[in-house]
Design a protein around this motif. Structure first.
Motif, PDB file in Angstrom:
ATOM      1  N   ALA A  87      36.849  23.616  36.493  1.00 26.87           N
ATOM      2  CA  ALA A  87      36.540  24.828  36.085  1.00 26.87           C
ATOM      3  C   ALA A  87      35.868  25.519  37.320  1.00 26.87           C
ATOM      4  CB  ALA A  87      35.514  24.498  34.846  1.00 26.87           C
ATOM      5  N   GLU A  88      35.505  25.064  38.080  1.00 22.99           N
ATOM      6  CA  GLU A  88      34.717  25.384  39.247  1.00 22.99           C
ATOM      7  C   GLU A  88      35.766  26.159  40.069  1.00 22.99           C
ATOM      8  OE1 GLU A  88      34.273  22.406  38.822  1.00 22.99           O
ATOM      9  OE2 GLU A  88      32.453  22.554  37.197  1.00 22.99           O
ATOM     10  N   CYS A  89      36.932  26.011  40.077  1.00 27.12           N
ATOM     11  CA  CYS A  89      37.846  26.734  40.974  1.00 27.12           C
ATOM     12  C   CYS A  89      38.460  27.992  40.440  1.00 27.12           C
ATOM     13  CB  CYS A  89      39.154  25.774  40.989  1.00 27.12           C
ATOM     14  SG  CYS A  89      40.491  26.408  42.164  1.00 27.12           S
ATOM     15  N   PRO A  90      38.195  29.072  41.171  1.00 29.26           N
ATOM     16  CA  PRO A  90      38.564  30.543  40.666  1.00 29.26           C
ATOM     17  C   PRO A  90      39.982  30.851  40.823  1.00 29.26           C
ATOM     18  CG  PRO A  90      37.463  30.502  42.788  1.00 29.26           C
ATOM     19  CD  PRO A  90      37.432  29.165  42.516  1.00 29.26           C
ATOM     20  N   ALA A  91      40.777  30.099  41.652  1.00 29.93           N
ATOM     21  CA  ALA A  91      42.179  30.427  41.876  1.00 29.93           C
ATOM     22  C   ALA A  91      42.898  30.929  40.797  1.00 29.93           C
ATOM     23  CB  ALA A  91      42.667  29.317  42.744  1.00 29.93           C
ATOM     24  N   ALA A  92      42.760  30.052  39.643  1.00 24.98           N
ATOM     25  CA  ALA A  92      43.544  30.314  38.404  1.00 24.98           C
ATOM     26  C   ALA A  92      43.345  31.441  37.877  1.00 24.98           C
ATOM     27  CB  ALA A  92      43.613  29.364  37.458  1.00 24.98           C
ATOM     28  N   ASP A  93      42.156  32.083  37.967  1.00 28.34           N
ATOM     29  CA  ASP A  93      41.794  33.210  37.511  1.00 28.34           C
ATOM     30  C   ASP A  93      42.395  34.499  38.074  1.00 28.34           C
ATOM     31  OD1 ASP A  93      39.938  32.753  35.121  1.00 28.34           O
ATOM     32  OD2 ASP A  93      38.542  32.087  36.742  1.00 28.34           O
ATOM     33  N   THR A  94      42.183  34.181  39.642  1.00 31.77           N
ATOM     34  CA  THR A  94      42.768  35.333  40.548  1.00 31.77           C
ATOM     35  C   THR A  94      44.311  35.392  40.279  1.00 31.77           C
ATOM     36  OG1 THR A  94      41.205  34.689  42.140  1.00 31.77           O
ATOM     37  CG2 THR A  94      43.182  35.791  42.838  1.00 31.77           C
ATOM     38  N   ALA A  95      45.103  34.206  40.022  1.00 31.63           N
ATOM     39  CA  ALA A  95      46.607  34.357  39.783  1.00 31.63           C
ATOM     40  C   ALA A  95      46.748  34.973  38.319  1.00 31.63           C
ATOM     41  CB  ALA A  95      47.229  32.805  39.812  1.00 31.63           C
ATOM     42  N   ALA A  96      46.224  34.656  37.585  1.00 33.21           N
ATOM     43  CA  ALA A  96      46.259  35.030  36.208  1.00 33.21           C
ATOM     44  C   ALA A  96      46.189  36.484  36.141  1.00 33.21           C
ATOM     45  CB  ALA A  96      45.187  34.496  35.143  1.00 33.21           C
ATOM     46  N   GLU A  97      45.071  37.050  36.835  1.00 39.77           N
ATOM     47  CA  GLU A  97      45.014  38.525  36.800  1.00 39.77           C
ATOM     48  C   GLU A  97      45.880  39.153  37.310  1.00 39.77           C
ATOM     49  OE1 GLU A  97      42.304  40.250  35.214  1.00 39.77           O
ATOM     50  OE2 GLU A  97      41.396  38.455  34.480  1.00 39.77           O
ATOM     51  N   THR A  98      46.324  38.657  38.702  1.00 41.42           N
ATOM     52  CA  THR A  98      47.501  39.096  39.366  1.00 41.42           C
ATOM     53  C   THR A  98      48.709  39.349  38.399  1.00 41.42           C
ATOM     54  OG1 THR A  98      46.807  38.328  41.437  1.00 41.42           O
ATOM     55  CG2 THR A  98      49.024  39.125  41.141  1.00 41.42           C
ATOM     56  N   ALA A  99      49.243  38.280  37.484  1.00 40.13           N
ATOM     57  CA  ALA A  99      50.193  38.374  36.812  1.00 40.13           C
ATOM     58  C   ALA A  99      49.906  39.537  35.412  1.00 40.13           C
ATOM     59  CB  ALA A  99      50.322  36.926  35.890  1.00 40.13           C
ATOM     60  N   VAL A 100      48.597  39.647  35.083  1.00 39.21           N
ATOM     61  CA  VAL A 100      48.376  40.590  34.036  1.00 39.21           C
ATOM     62  C   VAL A 100      48.608  41.979  34.734  1.00 39.21           C
ATOM     63  CG1 VAL A 100      46.553  42.225  32.886  1.00 39.21           C
ATOM     64  CG2 VAL A 100      46.935  39.359  32.630  1.00 39.21           C
ATOM     65  N   GLY A 101      48.257  42.259  35.924  1.00 39.71           N
ATOM     66  CA  GLY A 101      48.478  43.542  36.765  1.00 39.71           C
ATOM     67  C   GLY A 101      49.996  43.687  36.741  1.00 39.71           C
ATOM     68  N   LEU A 102      50.794  42.789  36.831  1.00 38.77           N
ATOM     69  CA  LEU A 102      52.330  42.705  36.919  1.00 38.77           C
ATOM     70  C   LEU A 102      52.872  43.176  35.744  1.00 38.77           C
ATOM     71  CD1 LEU A 102      53.195  39.830  39.638  1.00 38.77           C
ATOM     72  CD2 LEU A 102      53.026  42.171  39.986  1.00 38.77           C
ATOM     73  N   GLY A 103      52.190  43.017  34.544  1.00 38.68           N
ATOM     74  CA  GLY A 103      52.682  43.502  33.289  1.00 38.68           C
ATOM     75  C   GLY A 103      53.029  42.480  32.579  1.00 38.68           C
ATOM     76  N   PHE A 104      52.772  41.271  32.845  1.00 42.64           N
ATOM     77  CA  PHE A 104      52.902  39.943  32.043  1.00 42.64           C
ATOM     78  C   PHE A 104      51.818  40.105  30.848  1.00 42.64           C
ATOM     79  CE2 PHE A 104      55.045  38.680  35.509  1.00 42.64           C
ATOM     80  CZ  PHE A 104      56.190  38.032  35.206  1.00 42.64           C
ATOM     81  N   THR A 105      52.079  39.639  29.491  1.00 43.75           N
ATOM     82  CA  THR A 105      51.190  40.140  28.448  1.00 43.75           C
ATOM     83  C   THR A 105      50.721  38.719  27.836  1.00 43.75           C
ATOM     84  OG1 THR A 105      53.127  40.284  26.980  1.00 43.75           O
ATOM     85  CG2 THR A 105      52.216  42.317  27.902  1.00 43.75           C
ATOM     86  N   GLY A 106      51.582  37.746  28.047  1.00 44.04           N
ATOM     87  CA  GLY A 106      51.031  36.535  27.434  1.00 44.04           C
ATOM     88  C   GLY A 106      50.241  35.589  28.490  1.00 44.04           C
ATOM     89  N   VAL A 107      49.131  35.861  28.981  1.00 40.32           N
ATOM     90  CA  VAL A 107      48.624  35.160  30.213  1.00 40.32           C
ATOM     91  C   VAL A 107      47.480  34.156  29.825  1.00 40.32           C
ATOM     92  CG1 VAL A 107      47.781  35.706  32.345  1.00 40.32           C
ATOM     93  CG2 VAL A 107      49.705  36.982  31.644  1.00 40.32           C
ATOM     94  N   TYR A 108      47.542  33.043  30.211  1.00 43.21           N
ATOM     95  CA  TYR A 108      46.305  32.178  29.887  1.00 43.21           C
ATOM     96  C   TYR A 108      45.851  31.422  31.145  1.00 43.21           C
ATOM     97  CZ  TYR A 108      47.929  32.854  25.216  1.00 43.21           C
ATOM     98  OH  TYR A 108      48.540  33.501  24.054  1.00 43.21           O
ATOM     99  N   CYS A 109      44.748  30.975  30.946  1.00 40.32           N
ATOM    100  CA  CYS A 109      44.109  30.135  32.126  1.00 40.32           C
ATOM    101  C   CYS A 109      43.539  28.915  31.431  1.00 40.32           C
ATOM    102  CB  CYS A 109      43.212  30.850  32.845  1.00 40.32           C
ATOM    103  SG  CYS A 109      42.434  30.043  34.180  1.00 40.32           S
ATOM    104  N   MET A 110      44.056  27.594  31.656  1.00 37.21           N
ATOM    105  CA  MET A 110      43.389  26.462  31.582  1.00 37.21           C
ATOM    106  C   MET A 110      42.131  26.018  32.450  1.00 37.21           C
ATOM    107  SD  MET A 110      45.142  22.776  30.760  1.00 37.21           S
ATOM    108  CE  MET A 110      45.517  22.507  32.936  1.00 37.21           C
ATOM    109  N   HIS A 111      40.919  26.812  32.087  1.00 31.93           N
ATOM    110  CA  HIS A 111      39.859  26.554  33.108  1.00 31.93           C
ATOM    111  C   HIS A 111      39.390  24.951  33.524  1.00 31.93           C
ATOM    112  CE1 HIS A 111      39.284  30.994  32.078  1.00 31.93           C
ATOM    113  NE2 HIS A 111      38.984  30.907  33.350  1.00 31.93           N
ATOM    114  N   ALA A 112      39.855  24.258  32.491  1.00 33.30           N
ATOM    115  CA  ALA A 112      39.548  22.875  32.689  1.00 33.30           C
ATOM    116  C   ALA A 112      40.346  22.069  34.012  1.00 33.30           C
ATOM    117  CB  ALA A 112      39.917  22.034  31.435  1.00 33.30           C
ATOM    118  N   GLY A 113      41.287  22.944  34.302  1.00 33.20           N
ATOM    119  CA  GLY A 113      42.068  22.365  35.292  1.00 33.20           C
ATOM    120  C   GLY A 113      42.695  21.240  35.072  1.00 33.20           C
ATOM    121  N   ILE A 114      43.353  20.655  36.195  1.00 32.17           N
ATOM    122  CA  ILE A 114      44.017  19.190  36.121  1.00 32.17           C
ATOM    123  C   ILE A 114      42.945  18.143  36.019  1.00 32.17           C
ATOM    124  CG2 ILE A 114      44.106  18.651  38.678  1.00 32.17           C
ATOM    125  CD1 ILE A 114      46.714  17.908  36.224  1.00 32.17           C
ATOM    126  N   THR A 115      41.942  18.345  36.393  1.00 31.81           N
ATOM    127  CA  THR A 115      40.925  17.185  36.180  1.00 31.81           C
ATOM    128  C   THR A 115      40.547  17.303  34.484  1.00 31.81           C
ATOM    129  OG1 THR A 115      38.961  18.779  36.740  1.00 31.81           O
ATOM    130  CG2 THR A 115      39.870  17.389  38.671  1.00 31.81           C
TER     131      THR A 115
END
Length: 126
Positions: A87-115
């Protein structure tokens, strides 16, 4: 749809109000229930060594700053789920926001991460 689930404060990066669905959060249990769907793409944005150690079954590894249309699914209606280490890692948020910006509409982030996935007792690969 690609699932890019992330409830983030980064919100509207490159997005005009109302034009795109925001990134949403998804729990490890919710993601586990979706595995196996042909339109689901799970994207691990951890470093290569962490990915080799453990990742969500079927996940694809991409660098969080290398998210492009070519690297993602060809259909912007596919579901994308991004996750990183914890949850402390911001990389997934950054990647997800990029995908939304590319036009993807079903974008999710599992904030819990692999841990969080592992803490929920869910199986990993390899």
């Amino acid at each position: 749809s690609f699932l890019l689930f992330c409830l983030s404060g980064f919100g509207q990066t490159g997005v005009t109000a109302g034009s795109k669905e925001p990134v949403q959060d998804i729990t490890p249990i919710e993601l586990r229930a979706m595995l196996g769907r042909s339109t689901l793409h799970v994207i691990d944005v951890n470093e290569e060594d962490n990915f080799k150690e453990a990742h969500v079954p079927g996940a694809k590894r991409l660098d969080y700053d290398a998210i492009t249309m070519v690297a993602l699914a060809s259909d912007t209606k596919d579901t994308l789920v991004f996750y990183c280490w914890s949850a402390e890692c911001p990389a997934a948020d950054t990647a997800a926001e990029t995908a939304v910006g590319l036009g993807f509409t079903g974008v999710y982030c599992m904030h819990a991460g692999i841990t969080g996935w592992q803490d929920a007792g869910l199986p990993t690969e390899p």
